[in-house]
Design a protein around this motif. Sequence first.
Motif, PDB file in Angstrom:
ATOM      1  N   LEU A  29     -97.237 -33.857-109.876  1.00  0.00           N
ATOM      2  CA  LEU A  29     -96.596 -34.960-109.175  1.00  0.00           C
ATOM      3  C   LEU A  29     -97.360 -36.277-109.303  1.00  0.00           C
ATOM      4  O   LEU A  29     -96.943 -37.280-108.771  1.00  0.00           O
ATOM      5  CB  LEU A  29     -96.463 -34.620-107.681  1.00  0.00           C
ATOM      6  N   SER A  30     -98.463 -36.283-110.000  1.00  0.00           N
ATOM      7  CA  SER A  30     -99.354 -37.434-109.950  1.00  0.00           C
ATOM      8  C   SER A  30     -98.743 -38.715-110.498  1.00  0.00           C
ATOM      9  O   SER A  30     -99.033 -39.778-110.018  1.00  0.00           O
ATOM     10  CB  SER A  30    -100.660 -37.134-110.670  1.00  0.00           C
ATOM     11  N   MET A  31     -97.936 -38.673-111.513  1.00  0.00           N
ATOM     12  CA  MET A  31     -97.300 -39.834-112.128  1.00  0.00           C
ATOM     13  C   MET A  31     -98.279 -40.777-112.805  1.00  0.00           C
ATOM     14  O   MET A  31     -97.869 -41.727-113.443  1.00  0.00           O
ATOM     15  CB  MET A  31     -96.471 -40.646-111.132  1.00  0.00           C
ATOM     16  N   LEU A  32     -99.569 -40.571-112.668  1.00  0.00           N
ATOM     17  CA  LEU A  32    -100.536 -41.501-113.252  1.00  0.00           C
ATOM     18  C   LEU A  32    -100.382 -41.606-114.764  1.00  0.00           C
ATOM     19  O   LEU A  32    -100.401 -42.707-115.317  1.00  0.00           O
ATOM     20  CB  LEU A  32    -101.965 -41.077-112.918  1.00  0.00           C
ATOM     21  N   PHE A  48     -90.210 -46.762-111.748  1.00  0.00           N
ATOM     22  CA  PHE A  48     -90.889 -46.380-110.519  1.00  0.00           C
ATOM     23  C   PHE A  48     -90.379 -47.195-109.342  1.00  0.00           C
ATOM     24  O   PHE A  48     -90.258 -48.417-109.418  1.00  0.00           O
ATOM     25  CB  PHE A  48     -92.403 -46.581-110.668  1.00  0.00           C
ATOM     26  N   TYR A  49     -90.105 -46.498-108.245  1.00  0.00           N
ATOM     27  CA  TYR A  49     -89.635 -47.128-107.020  1.00  0.00           C
ATOM     28  C   TYR A  49     -90.482 -46.620-105.872  1.00  0.00           C
ATOM     29  O   TYR A  49     -90.967 -45.482-105.901  1.00  0.00           O
ATOM     30  CB  TYR A  49     -88.159 -46.799-106.765  1.00  0.00           C
ATOM     31  N   ARG A  60     -92.911 -42.757-103.098  1.00  0.00           N
ATOM     32  CA  ARG A  60     -92.560 -43.215-104.439  1.00  0.00           C
ATOM     33  C   ARG A  60     -91.721 -42.173-105.160  1.00  0.00           C
ATOM     34  O   ARG A  60     -91.673 -41.007-104.774  1.00  0.00           O
ATOM     35  CB  ARG A  60     -93.811 -43.496-105.246  1.00  0.00           C
ATOM     36  N   MET A  61     -91.067 -42.625-106.239  1.00  0.00           N
ATOM     37  CA  MET A  61     -90.296 -41.725-107.095  1.00  0.00           C
ATOM     38  C   MET A  61     -90.080 -42.409-108.435  1.00  0.00           C
ATOM     39  O   MET A  61     -90.220 -43.623-108.561  1.00  0.00           O
ATOM     40  CB  MET A  61     -88.939 -41.383-106.479  1.00  0.00           C
ATOM     41  N   CYS A  62     -89.719 -41.602-109.433  1.00  0.00           N
ATOM     42  CA  CYS A  62     -89.261 -42.109-110.733  1.00  0.00           C
ATOM     43  C   CYS A  62     -87.759 -41.895-110.780  1.00  0.00           C
ATOM     44  O   CYS A  62     -87.270 -40.831-110.388  1.00  0.00           O
ATOM     45  CB  CYS A  62     -89.873 -41.334-111.883  1.00  0.00           C
ATOM     46  N   LEU A  63     -87.037 -42.870-111.272  1.00  0.00           N
ATOM     47  CA  LEU A  63     -85.597 -42.745-111.509  1.00  0.00           C
ATOM     48  C   LEU A  63     -85.343 -43.033-112.976  1.00  0.00           C
ATOM     49  O   LEU A  63     -85.724 -44.081-113.481  1.00  0.00           O
ATOM     50  CB  LEU A  63     -84.801 -43.779-110.704  1.00  0.00           C
ATOM     51  N   ILE A  81     -78.384 -39.922-113.136  1.00  0.00           N
ATOM     52  CA  ILE A  81     -79.746 -40.309-112.764  1.00  0.00           C
ATOM     53  C   ILE A  81     -80.544 -39.043-112.545  1.00  0.00           C
ATOM     54  O   ILE A  81     -80.045 -38.083-111.968  1.00  0.00           O
ATOM     55  CB  ILE A  81     -79.749 -41.159-111.478  1.00  0.00           C
ATOM     56  N   GLU A  82     -81.781 -39.066-113.007  1.00  0.00           N
ATOM     57  CA  GLU A  82     -82.686 -37.977-112.683  1.00  0.00           C
ATOM     58  C   GLU A  82     -83.767 -38.522-111.761  1.00  0.00           C
ATOM     59  O   GLU A  82     -84.431 -39.508-112.086  1.00  0.00           O
ATOM     60  CB  GLU A  82     -83.317 -37.377-113.931  1.00  0.00           C
ATOM     61  N   ILE A  83     -83.882 -37.913-110.591  1.00  0.00           N
ATOM     62  CA  ILE A  83     -84.987 -38.239-109.682  1.00  0.00           C
ATOM     63  C   ILE A  83     -86.132 -37.332-110.083  1.00  0.00           C
ATOM     64  O   ILE A  83     -86.003 -36.119-110.107  1.00  0.00           O
ATOM     65  CB  ILE A  83     -84.618 -37.988-108.199  1.00  0.00           C
ATOM     66  N   TRP A  84     -87.227 -37.973-110.401  1.00  0.00           N
ATOM     67  CA  TRP A  84     -88.379 -37.245-110.893  1.00  0.00           C
ATOM     68  C   TRP A  84     -89.573 -37.569-109.996  1.00  0.00           C
ATOM     69  O   TRP A  84     -89.875 -38.729-109.762  1.00  0.00           O
ATOM     70  CB  TRP A  84     -88.646 -37.684-112.336  1.00  0.00           C
ATOM     71  N   LYS A  85     -90.202 -36.553-109.485  1.00  0.00           N
ATOM     72  CA  LYS A  85     -91.452 -36.714-108.763  1.00  0.00           C
ATOM     73  C   LYS A  85     -91.344 -37.574-107.501  1.00  0.00           C
ATOM     74  O   LYS A  85     -92.156 -38.467-107.280  1.00  0.00           O
ATOM     75  CB  LYS A  85     -92.525 -37.269-109.689  1.00  0.00           C
ATOM     76  N   LEU A  86     -90.372 -37.319-106.677  1.00  0.00           N
ATOM     77  CA  LEU A  86     -90.315 -37.986-105.384  1.00  0.00           C
ATOM     78  C   LEU A  86     -91.456 -37.437-104.526  1.00  0.00           C
ATOM     79  O   LEU A  86     -91.628 -36.233-104.409  1.00  0.00           O
ATOM     80  CB  LEU A  86     -88.962 -37.703-104.717  1.00  0.00           C
ATOM     81  N   GLU A  87     -92.225 -38.339-103.937  1.00  0.00           N
ATOM     82  CA  GLU A  87     -93.379 -37.915-103.161  1.00  0.00           C
ATOM     83  C   GLU A  87     -93.635 -38.901-102.020  1.00  0.00           C
ATOM     84  O   GLU A  87     -93.550 -40.111-102.199  1.00  0.00           O
ATOM     85  CB  GLU A  87     -94.610 -37.844-104.072  1.00  0.00           C
ATOM     86  N   VAL A  88     -93.930 -38.340-100.849  1.00  0.00           N
ATOM     87  CA  VAL A  88     -94.274 -39.119 -99.667  1.00  0.00           C
ATOM     88  C   VAL A  88     -95.663 -38.666 -99.217  1.00  0.00           C
ATOM     89  O   VAL A  88     -95.919 -37.463 -99.107  1.00  0.00           O
ATOM     90  CB  VAL A  88     -93.246 -38.898 -98.532  1.00  0.00           C
ATOM     91  N   LEU A  89     -96.546 -39.624 -98.979  1.00  0.00           N
ATOM     92  CA  LEU A  89     -97.879 -39.260 -98.514  1.00  0.00           C
ATOM     93  C   LEU A  89     -97.777 -38.499 -97.186  1.00  0.00           C
ATOM     94  O   LEU A  89     -96.901 -38.792 -96.372  1.00  0.00           O
ATOM     95  CB  LEU A  89     -98.746 -40.507 -98.330  1.00  0.00           C
ATOM     96  N   PRO A  90     -98.656 -37.526 -96.971  1.00  0.00           N
ATOM     97  CA  PRO A  90     -98.548 -36.664 -95.783  1.00  0.00           C
ATOM     98  C   PRO A  90     -98.403 -37.407 -94.459  1.00  0.00           C
ATOM     99  O   PRO A  90     -97.602 -37.020 -93.614  1.00  0.00           O
ATOM    100  CB  PRO A  90     -99.845 -35.852 -95.819  1.00  0.00           C
TER     101      PRO A  90
END
Length: 151
Positions: A29-32, A48-49, A60-63, A81-90
């Motif tokens: 999930l890092s997206m870096l 990136f959004y 954040r997420m990739c669309l 659309i593909e949502i890729w790696k949607l992530e919310v900090l804990p």
Amino acid sequence: MALSVENLKINFKTLEEFKSFKEYGLEELSMLEEFQINMVEDNASSPFYGIYYGDRLAARMCLYVKKDTDRLLPTDSGEYIEIWKLEVLPHYQHKGFGLKLVEFAKTFNLPILTKPRVKSHTFWEKMEFNPLSETSSRLLWTPPATHKKIS
């Protein structure tokens, strides 16, 4: 505080903000790496959004807009659309950040595919995503106007 989704700039400030996400969750999930590739290519439009809470990137997420060349989707649309790696900090989870990101993706009025991660099926079901097929791990949302009738 009102939450708003922003297209993230491809720059060193955003790269530094992404590093805080790598501390949490899975390596995948890092997206870096994706972000760094886009910086090298000097991509003018960012996939990136994210949502800032104050001055901190909290979600954040990739669309990616893709062509349905294999006609896998049960819609008449040629794109999705593909949502890729949607992530919310804990610290920001369960506060509507993920919901806001998915609602933003839905405004494109295209079918949306995603592959749920780490115990997130309940979230995606609430967002009206369904399995792409009986055997697929990918989930699909279709805008109401694009649903095909099953005969």
